[in-house]
Structures are given as C-alpha cells and as structure tokens.
Design a protein around this motif. Structure first.
Motif, PDB file in Angstrom:
ATOM      1  N   PRO A  63      -6.638  41.866  56.123  1.00 18.21           N
ATOM      2  CA  PRO A  63      -5.639  40.842  56.424  1.00 18.21           C
ATOM      3  C   PRO A  63      -4.226  41.410  56.332  1.00 18.21           C
ATOM      4  CG  PRO A  63      -6.398  40.614  54.164  1.00 18.21           C
ATOM      5  CD  PRO A  63      -7.094  41.840  54.726  1.00 18.21           C
ATOM      6  N   ILE A  64      -3.313  40.872  57.132  1.00 16.27           N
ATOM      7  CA  ILE A  64      -1.897  41.207  56.964  1.00 16.27           C
ATOM      8  C   ILE A  64      -1.101  39.903  56.868  1.00 16.27           C
ATOM      9  CG2 ILE A  64      -1.938  43.466  58.118  1.00 16.27           C
ATOM     10  CD1 ILE A  64      -0.803  42.037  60.626  1.00 16.27           C
ATOM     11  N   GLU A  65       0.005  39.942  56.114  1.00 19.37           N
ATOM     12  CA  GLU A  65       0.872  38.761  55.987  1.00 19.37           C
ATOM     13  C   GLU A  65       1.980  38.871  57.028  1.00 19.37           C
ATOM     14  OE1 GLU A  65      -0.146  36.342  54.200  1.00 19.37           O
ATOM     15  OE2 GLU A  65      -1.764  37.600  53.388  1.00 19.37           O
ATOM     16  N   THR A  66       2.141  37.813  57.824  1.00 23.39           N
ATOM     17  CA  THR A  66       3.133  37.842  58.893  1.00 23.39           C
ATOM     18  C   THR A  66       3.925  36.538  58.885  1.00 23.39           C
ATOM     19  OG1 THR A  66       1.909  36.698  60.640  1.00 23.39           O
ATOM     20  CG2 THR A  66       1.355  39.005  60.274  1.00 23.39           C
ATOM     21  N   GLY A  69       1.900  33.565  59.303  1.00 25.45           N
ATOM     22  CA  GLY A  69       0.897  33.387  58.257  1.00 25.45           C
ATOM     23  C   GLY A  69      -0.042  34.585  58.198  1.00 25.45           C
ATOM     24  N   THR A  70      -1.174  34.396  57.488  1.00 25.54           N
ATOM     25  CA  THR A  70      -2.110  35.501  57.331  1.00 25.54           C
ATOM     26  C   THR A  70      -2.869  35.746  58.642  1.00 25.54           C
ATOM     27  OG1 THR A  70      -2.426  34.844  55.036  1.00 25.54           O
ATOM     28  CG2 THR A  70      -4.023  36.407  55.941  1.00 25.54           C
ATOM     29  N   PHE A  72      -5.947  38.118  60.231  1.00 26.11           N
ATOM     30  CA  PHE A  72      -7.028  39.048  59.905  1.00 26.11           C
ATOM     31  C   PHE A  72      -7.260  39.989  61.084  1.00 26.11           C
ATOM     32  CE2 PHE A  72     -11.682  40.064  59.727  1.00 26.11           C
ATOM     33  CZ  PHE A  72     -11.583  40.948  58.658  1.00 26.11           C
TER      34      PHE A  72
ATOM     35  N   THR B  29     -11.104  39.099  52.976  1.00 22.25           N
ATOM     36  CA  THR B  29     -10.509  39.802  51.832  1.00 22.25           C
ATOM     37  C   THR B  29     -11.542  39.898  50.725  1.00 22.25           C
ATOM     38  OG1 THR B  29      -8.543  38.454  52.315  1.00 22.25           O
ATOM     39  CG2 THR B  29      -8.383  39.939  50.450  1.00 22.25           C
ATOM     40  N   THR B  78     -10.532  28.503  55.841  1.00 19.74           N
ATOM     41  CA  THR B  78     -10.600  29.717  55.024  1.00 19.74           C
ATOM     42  C   THR B  78     -11.025  29.324  53.618  1.00 19.74           C
ATOM     43  OG1 THR B  78      -8.811  30.676  56.331  1.00 19.74           O
ATOM     44  CG2 THR B  78      -9.325  31.738  54.246  1.00 19.74           C
ATOM     45  N   ARG B 100     -12.670  36.097  50.230  1.00 22.31           N
ATOM     46  CA  ARG B 100     -12.098  35.065  51.094  1.00 22.31           C
ATOM     47  C   ARG B 100     -12.884  35.134  52.402  1.00 22.31           C
ATOM     48  NH1 ARG B 100      -5.912  34.521  52.675  1.00 22.31           N
ATOM     49  NH2 ARG B 100      -5.982  36.711  52.125  1.00 22.31           N
TER      50      ARG B 100
END
Lengths: 238, 107
Positions: A63-66, A69-70, A72, B29, B78, B100
C-alpha cells in the motif's frame, strides 16, 4: 473489480506481461499500469502511476499513502522461472512441484528418448543443445537453473552459460565426488572458485531424500530458501 | 498446471461468466507474523464457495461473510484483523499477526 479489467489482467498474466493493478481502498477505483505504454481503467494522479511502475521494477506489492487516500499496488510480474537440464525421472516430479510453487518451468534435454512431451504434460521441453537452449532463454535474476543429467557432456555446457548469467540459483545433481570433478573441469575452463561457489552441489537441502519425488522436494526447498532470502522477493505471494 | 494466482483470478472470471455473484479479497498490509503475504487472494461466491486464502484459516469465515455483503452492495470494504482485544478474538489471528484485507465485488 470490473470484468474488463479482470479479463485483461488474466490475459496479461498468461502472456507474461508485467502489470500492476492499483486500487484506491476508499471507493475502489482501479487501473492497470504497465512499465511502458498507456494505463487502463480509472484515472490516477501521475505520482501514483509512477509509484506503481517503481513497484513493478522492485517486484514489491504494497500500500502507499496518497492524496487520494490509501492505494494498494498489486504487482503481477511474470513468474520466477526454473530451467531444468535433463528430462530424467527426478525432473518429472520437480516440474510438477515447481509449477505448483508458481514457477514457469522449462526442461532442456537433447536426448530425444528422455525429452518426450508425453513424459511432461503441459511443460515446455527443448531438445536443443543445453548451452544454446539456455542462452536462448536469457536466464535473469528471476531464474533458477538445475542440471540433473550428471553427464558432463550435457550438464557442463549448461553450467558454463548459467555461471555467466544472473540466475539466482544454480544447482547440480551428483555426489560430492562427482561435484569435485565437475568443479575441476570448470576451473580448467577458466572459472574461478568464486564463480563456482554459486553452484549448489550436491543439489538440494540435505533431508535424506532418496526417491525422485523426495529429491525434487529437497531441490525446490533449497531454491525456496535462496529465493526468499533475496530482499526483492521476500514478501511476495506466488 | 496453473499457479495459485491463475486459479483464483481464472475462477473469479469463470464463476462470474456462469452468472454467480463473486467477490475478491486481497491481503493489502501485514504486520508481525501473519501467515499469508501481501497480495494473497481469496475468491468467494454468493453461496460461500471459495478458493485461496488470506490467512492460515483464521479469518476466512469472517471475510466470506463480509464478502457476501459486498456482493450485494457493490461497495468495497477494507477489513482489519488482529488480536488487539477480547472482542477481536473470534476473528483474530492465532499467530498474533495483523492483516488488512480489501474486499471488492467482481462486476
């Protein structure tokens, strides 16, 4: 996921095209991102597409935070490859177990009596000479190479190509004595001790394997051990 | 022979083509000693038939229940699982890890 994206993803995987599926966890927007060329699906900001291409290069999902929002990033790179030299009894078991573990398997054996496709359903079998065949496959850092004929005429040319490649694993069947003789022949060809240290011989983890299937298990276990020790492939599902 | 991922994506497409409602669950995750790595997937239909895994069998039941809701609503969810409190125990991970999981409908 939209059916069109799913169908395309399945087709990409079948064609061994690297692709990343990116998903906005809030809302579920999705797109397929390729190393080059246009993306498919919903629109994402350029930095996100860039991150997806980087993830493809690193072979690392996550996942990356942008600002959206998150997101994947699910990397779908072509499978790790296993090239087996020698269409012998062990190879019949090894090809099946390796395919189950997610490897794309190719078998090389110039002896047509061994290399019959009926012995290896759904597996690519080449009857070209091992060095030519292996060179044509362009082994890279996602490739494992195992020689199983313990015939120097067949194994050695393959090992010479393997040692010049970036293959992450090279294994060679044969007793400790056979292996010592093999190393000597490779030294005579100009390879150094440092070069040949890459060859796992006798091949496989020492689990007391006797039958062809057990030896195949010991080989795939050793390949797994080496592969998972590599930082780039540590956390990837098959 | 097909790999696990081919099986799961192919099954999702096949079930959908046969008119079944289908959802996909993906591990996005992991923390600690979770049993399945990031990218692991599970496909499930409206009858609860499923293939693949997102844990060692600890949370699949809960994921499948949520997946049925997602199939109806079409809104992805999620989910987080981990042994953080008493209530979480039922759908927690015996290994003590945390995961997750993203659940989406196949349209």
């Amino acid at each position: 996921m939209k059916q069109t994206l799913l169908d395309r993803l399945i087709a990409d995987r079948a064609a061994k095209r690297p692709v990343a599926l990116i998903t906005a966890l809030e809302g579920g927007a999705q797109a397929l991102i390729y190393p080059q060329g246009p993306s498919l699906g919903d629109g994402f900001a350029a930095p996100i597409e860039h991150a997806a291409r980087q993830a493809l290069a690193d072979d690392q999902s996550g996942p990356i935070e942008t600002e959206q929002g998150t997101v994947f990033i699910h990397v779908h790179n072509p499978p790790q490859r296993l090239v087996v030299v020698g269409a012998v009894h062990i190879t019949q078991a090894l090809a099946e177990i390796a395919a189950l573990a997610g490897y794309g398997v190719t078998i090389i054996d110039p002896r047509r009596a061994f290399a019959q496709s009926a012995r290896f359903p759904n597996i690519t079998v080449s009857t070209a000479w091992p060095d030519d065949a292996l060179r044509a496959l362009k082994p890279d850092s996602h490739t494992a190479i195992v020689t199983l004929t313990h015939d120097p005429k067949i194994d050695d040319p393959a090992l010479e190509v393997a040692l010049k490649s970036e293959a992450f694993y090279i294994g060679s069947l044969g007793s400790t004595r056979t292996h010592a003789k093999r190393l000597q022949r490779l030294y005579d060809k100009g390879f150094t001790e440092r070069d040949t240290a890459r060859i796992h011989g006798p091949v496989g983890l020492d689990i007391g394997a006797l039958s062809p299937a057990e030896i195949a298990i010991s080989i795939i276990a050793e390949i797994t051990k080496i592969r998972r020790a590599l930082p780039s492939t540590k956390d990837q599902a098959a | 022979m097909t790999t696990e991922m081919e099986d799961i994506l192919g099954t999702a497409a096949n079930w959908r083509a046969n008119g079944r409602q289908v959802a996909l669950a993906t591990v996005v995750t992991t923390w600690g000693s979770s049993p399945r790595p990031v990218g692991s997937q599970l496909v499930v239909d409206d009858k609860g038939a499923f293939l693949g895994s997102v844990s060692g069998g600890c949370i699949e039941g809960a994921v499948i229940e949520v997946a049925k809701d997602v199939m109806k609503s079409g809104t992805p969810k999620t989910l987080e699982f981990g042994v953080s409190n008493e209530q979480a125990w039922e759908v927690g991970l015996a290994c003590g890890g945390k995961v997750r999981v993203f659940v989406e409908r196949v349209e």
